[in-house]
Design a protein around this motif. Structure first.
Motif, PDB file in Angstrom:
ATOM      1  N   UNK A  47      82.382  55.207  30.180  1.00  0.00           N
ATOM      2  CA  UNK A  47      82.036  56.444  30.880  1.00  0.00           C
ATOM      3  C   UNK A  47      83.138  57.486  30.705  1.00  0.00           C
ATOM      4  N   UNK A  48      84.387  57.061  30.841  1.00  0.00           N
ATOM      5  CA  UNK A  48      85.512  57.982  30.652  1.00  0.00           C
ATOM      6  C   UNK A  48      85.529  58.534  29.234  1.00  0.00           C
ATOM      7  N   UNK A  49      85.240  57.677  28.277  1.00  0.00           N
ATOM      8  CA  UNK A  49      85.210  58.105  26.880  1.00  0.00           C
ATOM      9  C   UNK A  49      84.117  59.149  26.641  1.00  0.00           C
ATOM     10  N   UNK A  50      82.939  58.933  27.239  1.00  0.00           N
ATOM     11  CA  UNK A  50      81.839  59.897  27.097  1.00  0.00           C
ATOM     12  C   UNK A  50      82.210  61.228  27.742  1.00  0.00           C
ATOM     13  N   UNK A  51      82.842  61.190  28.909  1.00  0.00           N
ATOM     14  CA  UNK A  51      83.254  62.427  29.577  1.00  0.00           C
ATOM     15  C   UNK A  51      84.327  63.159  28.770  1.00  0.00           C
ATOM     16  N   UNK A  52      85.249  62.422  28.198  1.00  0.00           N
ATOM     17  CA  UNK A  52      86.285  63.043  27.371  1.00  0.00           C
ATOM     18  C   UNK A  52      85.664  63.668  26.127  1.00  0.00           C
ATOM     19  N   UNK A  53      84.700  62.987  25.548  1.00  0.00           N
ATOM     20  CA  UNK A  53      84.016  63.502  24.356  1.00  0.00           C
ATOM     21  C   UNK A  53      83.242  64.779  24.684  1.00  0.00           C
ATOM     22  N   UNK A  54      82.748  64.869  25.903  1.00  0.00           N
ATOM     23  CA  UNK A  54      81.971  66.037  26.325  1.00  0.00           C
ATOM     24  C   UNK A  54      82.812  67.314  26.322  1.00  0.00           C
ATOM     25  N   UNK A  55      84.123  67.173  26.367  1.00  0.00           N
ATOM     26  CA  UNK A  55      85.003  68.345  26.309  1.00  0.00           C
ATOM     27  C   UNK A  55      84.853  69.081  24.981  1.00  0.00           C
ATOM     28  N   UNK A  67      76.783  78.400  29.381  1.00  0.00           N
ATOM     29  CA  UNK A  67      77.275  78.891  28.089  1.00  0.00           C
ATOM     30  C   UNK A  67      78.047  80.189  28.234  1.00  0.00           C
ATOM     31  N   UNK A  68      77.665  80.990  29.209  1.00  0.00           N
ATOM     32  CA  UNK A  68      78.341  82.272  29.422  1.00  0.00           C
ATOM     33  C   UNK A  68      79.817  82.058  29.779  1.00  0.00           C
ATOM     34  N   UNK A  69      80.074  81.154  30.716  1.00  0.00           N
ATOM     35  CA  UNK A  69      81.444  80.867  31.141  1.00  0.00           C
ATOM     36  C   UNK A  69      82.091  79.738  30.333  1.00  0.00           C
ATOM     37  N   UNK A  70      81.305  79.140  29.424  1.00  0.00           N
ATOM     38  CA  UNK A  70      81.768  78.008  28.625  1.00  0.00           C
ATOM     39  C   UNK A  70      82.285  76.886  29.519  1.00  0.00           C
ATOM     40  N   UNK A  71      81.440  76.516  30.496  1.00  0.00           N
ATOM     41  CA  UNK A  71      81.799  75.510  31.479  1.00  0.00           C
ATOM     42  C   UNK A  71      80.715  74.441  31.559  1.00  0.00           C
ATOM     43  N   UNK A  72      81.137  73.208  31.747  1.00  0.00           N
ATOM     44  CA  UNK A  72      80.215  72.088  31.943  1.00  0.00           C
ATOM     45  C   UNK A  72      80.455  71.540  33.338  1.00  0.00           C
ATOM     46  N   UNK A  73      79.380  71.369  34.095  1.00  0.00           N
ATOM     47  CA  UNK A  73      79.449  70.839  35.455  1.00  0.00           C
ATOM     48  C   UNK A  73      78.784  69.470  35.487  1.00  0.00           C
ATOM     49  N   UNK A  74      79.545  68.437  35.818  1.00  0.00           N
ATOM     50  CA  UNK A  74      78.990  67.095  35.980  1.00  0.00           C
ATOM     51  C   UNK A  74      78.380  67.042  37.373  1.00  0.00           C
TER      52      UNK A  74
END
Length: 68
Positions: free
Chosen positions: A5-13, A49-56
């Motif tokens: 899970x940590x690896x997937x979250x890190x990859x999401x960056x 996409x506007x703020x280039x932010x991902x919210x989990x």
């Protein structure tokens, strides 16, 4: 499983490049909502996409993550 899970979250960056490597699909009926499948767990996230932010928004087991 925690490590995966940590690896997937890190990859999401590395979004949007990460979309090719991870099992990401858009959720039906929701704007900007996606899911990543990691074994029997799911990570639900929103993309601004506007703020280039991902919210989990949610991380949980497959059978209970989609309720409500």
């Amino acid at each position: 499983m925690k490590a995966r899970l940590k690896e997937a979250l890190a990859e999401l960056q590395n979004y949007p490049i990460a979309l090719r490597r991870l099992d990401v699909e858009k959720l039906e009926g929701l704007k900007r909502a996606y899911r990543i499948r990691v074994g029997e767990y799911r990570i639900i996230f929103l993309v601004d996409k506007k703020d280039k932010t991902i919210y989990i928004t949610h991380i949980g087991r497959r059978e209970s993550i989609y309720e409500n």
